[in-house]
Design an enzyme around this catalytic site. Structure first.
Site, PDB file in Angstrom:
ATOM      1  N   GLU A 144     -41.337  59.374 102.685  1.00  0.00           N
ATOM      2  CA  GLU A 144     -41.888  58.395 103.644  1.00  0.00           C
ATOM      3  C   GLU A 144     -43.124  57.682 103.106  1.00  0.00           C
ATOM      4  O   GLU A 144     -43.641  56.791 103.768  1.00  0.00           O
ATOM      5  CB  GLU A 144     -42.332  59.125 104.921  1.00  0.00           C
ATOM      6  CG  GLU A 144     -41.249  59.887 105.591  1.00  0.00           C
ATOM      7  CD  GLU A 144     -40.991  59.386 106.996  1.00  0.00           C
ATOM      8  OE1 GLU A 144     -41.596  58.368 107.384  1.00  0.00           O
ATOM      9  OE2 GLU A 144     -40.183  60.008 107.674  1.00  0.00           O
ATOM     10  N   LYS A 145     -43.636  58.131 101.976  1.00  0.00           N
ATOM     11  CA  LYS A 145     -44.945  57.654 101.555  1.00  0.00           C
ATOM     12  C   LYS A 145     -44.860  56.292 100.846  1.00  0.00           C
ATOM     13  O   LYS A 145     -43.786  55.821 100.524  1.00  0.00           O
ATOM     14  CB  LYS A 145     -45.601  58.696 100.645  1.00  0.00           C
ATOM     15  CG  LYS A 145     -45.693  60.078 101.311  1.00  0.00           C
ATOM     16  CD  LYS A 145     -46.420  60.047 102.656  1.00  0.00           C
ATOM     17  CE  LYS A 145     -46.678  61.426 103.242  1.00  0.00           C
ATOM     18  NZ  LYS A 145     -45.502  62.166 103.676  1.00  0.00           N
ATOM     19  N   ASN A 146     -46.039  55.712 100.584  1.00  0.00           N
ATOM     20  CA  ASN A 146     -46.070  54.349 100.047  1.00  0.00           C
ATOM     21  C   ASN A 146     -45.292  54.215  98.750  1.00  0.00           C
ATOM     22  O   ASN A 146     -44.648  53.207  98.504  1.00  0.00           O
ATOM     23  CB  ASN A 146     -47.519  53.894  99.835  1.00  0.00           C
ATOM     24  CG  ASN A 146     -48.220  53.637 101.159  1.00  0.00           C
ATOM     25  OD1 ASN A 146     -47.600  53.736 102.219  1.00  0.00           O
ATOM     26  ND2 ASN A 146     -49.497  53.306 101.108  1.00  0.00           N
TER      27      ASN A 146
END
Ligand SMILES: Cc1ncc(COP(=O)(O)O)c(C=O)c1O
Length: 429
Positions: A208-210
């Site tokens: 889910e991270k950048n």
């Protein structure tokens, strides 16, 4: 249908048609995985050298990524790790956090921040958040005890903590600062990358991270000794990292009994590609968030029961959500539910509850007994966690609704999302 027809139509939760009838692409780095990542993974597979320290044709993708990442955020050193949680554990180990120590952590965070502190056999002490939904520096003094060793500000959802105040407090009281920047890779605080302001900073590369490699993390620091401690701890106490094993360099020093938190070469290769895409992802994020924020501000201007999280341009350029407050928790629940019904990706922040509401934290349930909760040698007094510990945070969380923004949202997605908010405001506020 005219816009006013759409807005005045029955809410989806009351049986009307939802404004958005498709899934918006909320992914960030994952959404831009493409030919570069495929080629980089294939290159590693063909090298047959998937382990970072040796192999038949080692490409040193992790080492390269560490160097590039450190350069990108402006840190001297970086240690790749198998997850963001592992990076936090490396940071805490580097700082010497262990039994007998307390670490101040905000009452709003993902449970991993707390888990890493407990895994170090130290005690988490929960601080209030302010309206920015970030650690409130004004509450640090209440949390301070003679056992306090470190503060763990958590930059939640792309927004930076008020770091000057945290660092001032830490300096005054001789505390270490470990930044949990898991959710905020690339976010800025007064123009500097979060994660580079404290003694150590930790990032996650979970899906889910950048930017992402599915799982992965990294710890950064400017301090040579903290770097050495983290690097050897991540590598079974320095099995391959030290000069002793002849692989990396000559600053290994004395080995210790460590752990294995190493990043693998496939993750390193993917992350090398993702890092190049980070600036564009952040630009898109900034633009999309600004559009939704100003539209929601206009809606709030017409509906006194709704107000936006105060804006801090020095801290929230890359916010991953637009956060609003309602007058009470019942109304926030109704608004969150109605927004979701319209297909707007919205909800209460962590279910509207502080992290310590998790039963395993309230009850101090661990996988094994002993420190930090049941070990009188290091902690003569028990510590009690209970609801009501951080009343302001509980009130804010109860009244907050977060609208998730993604860098991949297109014009039409943004328009429909804003229409969904207008519709819910028209009916419920
Ligand atoms: C605030 C925070 N800290 C730590 C972590 C842990 O990262 P990971 O899932 O990579 O272990 C996360 C991940 O979701 C997070 O949101």
């Amino acid at each position: 249908m005219t816009m006013s027809d759409i807005i005045e139509a029955p809410l989806a939760v009351d049986g009307g048609a939802p404004v958005i009838q498709r899934e918006l692409n909320r992914y960030k780095g994952a959404a831009v995985i493409g030919d570069e990542e495929k080629a980089a993974v294939l290159e590693v597979l063909e090298s047959q050298s998937l382990f970072r320290y040796y192999g038949p044709h080692l490409l040193s993708k992790v080492a390269q990524f560490e160097q590039d990442f450190a350069g990108h955020v402006g840190a001297k050193h970086a240690v790749g790790a198998s997850s963001g949680t592992a990076a936090l554990r490396l940071g805490l180990a580097a700082l010497g956090v262990g039994p007998g120590c307390e670490v101040i952590v905000p009452a709003v965070t993902f449970i991993a921040s707390v888990g890493a502190i407990v895994a170090a056999r130290a005690r988490p002490v929960f601080a209030e958040v302010d309206e920015s939904m970030q650690l409130d520096p004004a509450d640090l003094r209440r949390c301070l005890t003679p056992r306090t060793k470190a503060i763990m500000p958590v930059h939640l959802g792309g927004v930076a903590v008020d770091m000057d105040a945290v660092l001032d407090f830490a300096r005054t009281h001789g505390l270490m600062v470990i930044e949990d920047a898991a959710q905020s890779c690339g976010s800025l605080y007064k123009g500097r990358a979060v994660g580079t302001l404290g003694h150590v900073g930790c990032f996650s590369f979970q899906l889910e991270k950048n930017i992402t490699s599915g799982e992965g993390g990294i710890m950064v620091t400017d301090d040579d000794e903290l770097f050495r401690r983290a690097a050897i701890y991540s590598d079974q106490g320095g099995q391959f990292w030290t000069a002793h094993a002849g692989v990396r360099d000559t600053v290994g020093g004395q080995p210790v009994i460590g752990d294995n938190m190493r990043m693998n070469e496939i993750a390193g290769a993917i992350l090398g590609c993702q890092l190049h895409k980070l600036p564009e992802l952040l630009n898109r994020m900034e633009r999309n968030t600004a559009i939704v924020r100003s539209a929601v501000q206009e809606i709030a201007d017409e509906h006194p029961g709704l107000y936006l999280r105060p804006s801090h341009p020095d801290r929230d350029r890359h916010a991953l959500s637009v956060l609003v407050y309602l007058t009470d928790a019942a109304q926030a629940d109704a608004v969150a539910q109605a927004l979701r019904g319209e297909g707007v990706p919205a909800g209460k922040v962590y279910g509207g509850l502080p992290v310590y509401a998790a039963p395993q934290i309230l009850n101090q349930w661990m996988i094994t007994d002993g420190c930090p909760f049941n070990c009188s040698t290091f902690f003569p007094e028990p510590i009690h966690y209970h609801m009501g510990m951080c009343p302001r945070t509980e009130d804010l969380l109860g009244r907050a609704v977060s609208i998730s923004i993604g860098p991949m949202y297109e014009e039409e997605d943004l328009e429909d999302l804003i229409t969904g908010v207008q519709k819910v405001a028209h009916h419920l506020l």
